[in-house]
Scaffold this motif. Structure first.
Motif, PDB file in Angstrom:
ATOM      1  N   GLU A  11       0.721  -1.189  -0.055  1.00  0.00           N
ATOM      2  CA  GLU A  11       0.022  -0.015  -0.061  1.00  0.00           C
ATOM      3  C   GLU A  11       0.883   1.383  -0.032  1.00  0.00           C
ATOM      4  OE1 GLU A  11      -2.591  -0.342   3.201  1.00  0.00           O
ATOM      5  OE2 GLU A  11      -3.768  -2.049   2.163  1.00  0.00           O
ATOM      6  N   GLU A  12       2.389   1.106   0.184  1.00  0.00           N
ATOM      7  CA  GLU A  12       3.144   2.095   0.199  1.00  0.00           C
ATOM      8  C   GLU A  12       4.307   1.793  -0.561  1.00  0.00           C
ATOM      9  OE1 GLU A  12       3.313   5.774   3.563  1.00  0.00           O
ATOM     10  OE2 GLU A  12       4.552   3.871   4.154  1.00  0.00           O
ATOM     11  N   TRP A  13       4.926   2.802  -1.093  1.00  0.00           N
ATOM     12  CA  TRP A  13       6.094   2.623  -1.810  1.00  0.00           C
ATOM     13  C   TRP A  13       7.360   3.713  -1.443  1.00  0.00           C
ATOM     14  CZ3 TRP A  13       1.238   2.510  -3.951  1.00  0.00           C
ATOM     15  CH2 TRP A  13       0.545   1.112  -4.464  1.00  0.00           C
ATOM     16  N   THR A  14       8.518   3.271  -1.501  1.00  0.00           N
ATOM     17  CA  THR A  14       9.429   4.352  -1.225  1.00  0.00           C
ATOM     18  C   THR A  14      10.320   4.680  -2.521  1.00  0.00           C
ATOM     19  OG1 THR A  14      11.082   2.832  -0.851  1.00  0.00           O
ATOM     20  CG2 THR A  14      10.027   3.246   0.869  1.00  0.00           C
ATOM     21  N   ARG A  48       4.447  11.478   1.729  1.00  0.00           N
ATOM     22  CA  ARG A  48       4.876  11.825   2.759  1.00  0.00           C
ATOM     23  C   ARG A  48       6.346  11.937   2.786  1.00  0.00           C
ATOM     24  NH1 ARG A  48       4.645   8.531   7.193  1.00  0.00           N
ATOM     25  NH2 ARG A  48       4.481   6.356   6.036  1.00  0.00           N
ATOM     26  N   ARG A  56       0.531  14.443   5.000  1.00  0.00           N
ATOM     27  CA  ARG A  56       0.118  13.748   3.805  1.00  0.00           C
ATOM     28  C   ARG A  56      -0.337  14.811   2.782  1.00  0.00           C
ATOM     29  NH1 ARG A  56      -0.087   8.112   4.152  1.00  0.00           N
ATOM     30  NH2 ARG A  56      -0.084   7.128   6.395  1.00  0.00           N
ATOM     31  N   ARG A  98       7.680   8.709   0.862  1.00  0.00           N
ATOM     32  CA  ARG A  98       6.528   7.562   0.885  1.00  0.00           C
ATOM     33  C   ARG A  98       5.690   7.866  -0.042  1.00  0.00           C
ATOM     34  NH1 ARG A  98       8.755   3.070   3.677  1.00  0.00           N
ATOM     35  NH2 ARG A  98      10.133   3.806   5.442  1.00  0.00           N
ATOM     36  N   SER A 100       1.840   6.745  -1.989  1.00  0.00           N
ATOM     37  CA  SER A 100       0.744   5.831  -1.656  1.00  0.00           C
ATOM     38  C   SER A 100      -0.607   6.299  -2.275  1.00  0.00           C
ATOM     39  CB  SER A 100       0.325   5.763  -0.006  1.00  0.00           C
ATOM     40  OG  SER A 100      -0.034   6.741   0.511  1.00  0.00           O
TER      41      SER A 100
END
Length: 256
Positions: A11-14, A48, A56, A98, A100
């Motif tokens: 659900e979240e990528w860097t 983020r 956010r 981050r 998302s």
């Protein structure tokens, strides 16, 4: 390229900042590379950043999704905004972001009718993403990009858009300014980033985007997309409707 996250997709990528280009006192282009983010060209994502990790903000990538994880965002300071000023002034190389929640309704049918894109300020970002996506298909629809600002130096991507229009014969860029002369005060970031490529004074259309768009009459057989400040979007969509463009032909999104 429409992408649907599959079951098990995180659900979240860097992504890591690899470029921070301050182009105006209130605007920066930020480039990152990292994990592949499964968004669709024209959508926005939630970000983020380490400077304010609890905040956010939604931003629209200016590049279509790429398997090598490249991302680009155009950020303008919003008066009273929690995060925009920090992103413009304080972003550092190596910052880890981050990413998302891809979302949004902008859709261009590459096999459909001609396209009219109307972008105010950094509303250009999702339009550019979709133009580059259209460039991947064999026969893109004729596309007209109206890009607006208060004065010529507000057209922060003039060099990129001029080159893009030269490379893509199906793309026409229409620069629109409310004043054909820049303000008298000096923007040091503009002076540092000035180049010789851009729009000639005779290429500029004077007026608001709503006024210039309205002068063209109805876009009854076009795919019409509008993105910019809430006030610009409201005025432009109203003008489109007043001049006969069917509501079902218009997609719009106001910037936060």
């Amino acid at each position: 390229m429409a992408i649907d996250p599959s079951p098990g997709t995180p659900e979240e990528w860097t992504a890591t900042v690899v470029g921070h280009h301050r182009l105006r006192h209130d605007l920066a282009v930020i480039r990152l590379i990292g994990e592949f983010v499964p968004f669709t060209a024209g959508q926005s994502v939630e970000v983020r950043v380490p400077q304010q990790p609890e905040v956010r903000r939604r931003l629209s990538p200016a590049l279509p999704p790429s398997l090598d994880g490249k991302l680009e965002f155009h950020v303008r300071t919003v008066p009273g905004g929690w995060l925009s000023g920090t992103l413009v002034a304080d972003t550092q190389m190596g910052d880890e972001w981050r990413i998302s929640a891809p979302a949004g309704l902008f859709r261009v049918d590459p096999a459909g009718d001609e396209v009219v894109m109307i972008a105010g300020g950094t509303g250009l970002a999702p339009m550019r993403s979709q133009i580059l996506e259209l460039a991947r298909v064999p026969e893109p629809p004729r596309t007209y990009l109206f890009v607006g600002g208060h004065s010529p130096r507000d057209l922060y991507a003039a060099d990129m858009l001029s080159l893009l229009a030269e490379q893509l014969p199906w793309l026409t860029v229409v620069p629109v300014v409310q004043s054909v002369t820049d303000p008298g005060w000096v923007d040091e970031w503009y002076e540092r980033s000035r180049v010789d490529i851009g729009f000639a004074p005779e290429d500029l259309f004077q007026g608001t985007l709503a006024e210039v768009i309205g002068s063209h009459g109805a876009f009854a057989a076009h795919q019409v997309l509008v993105c910019g400040s809430p006030a610009m979007v409201h005025a432009t969509v109203n003008r489109l409707l007043e001049t006969g463009t069917p509501a079902e032909r218009i997609q719009f999104e106001g910037l936060q």
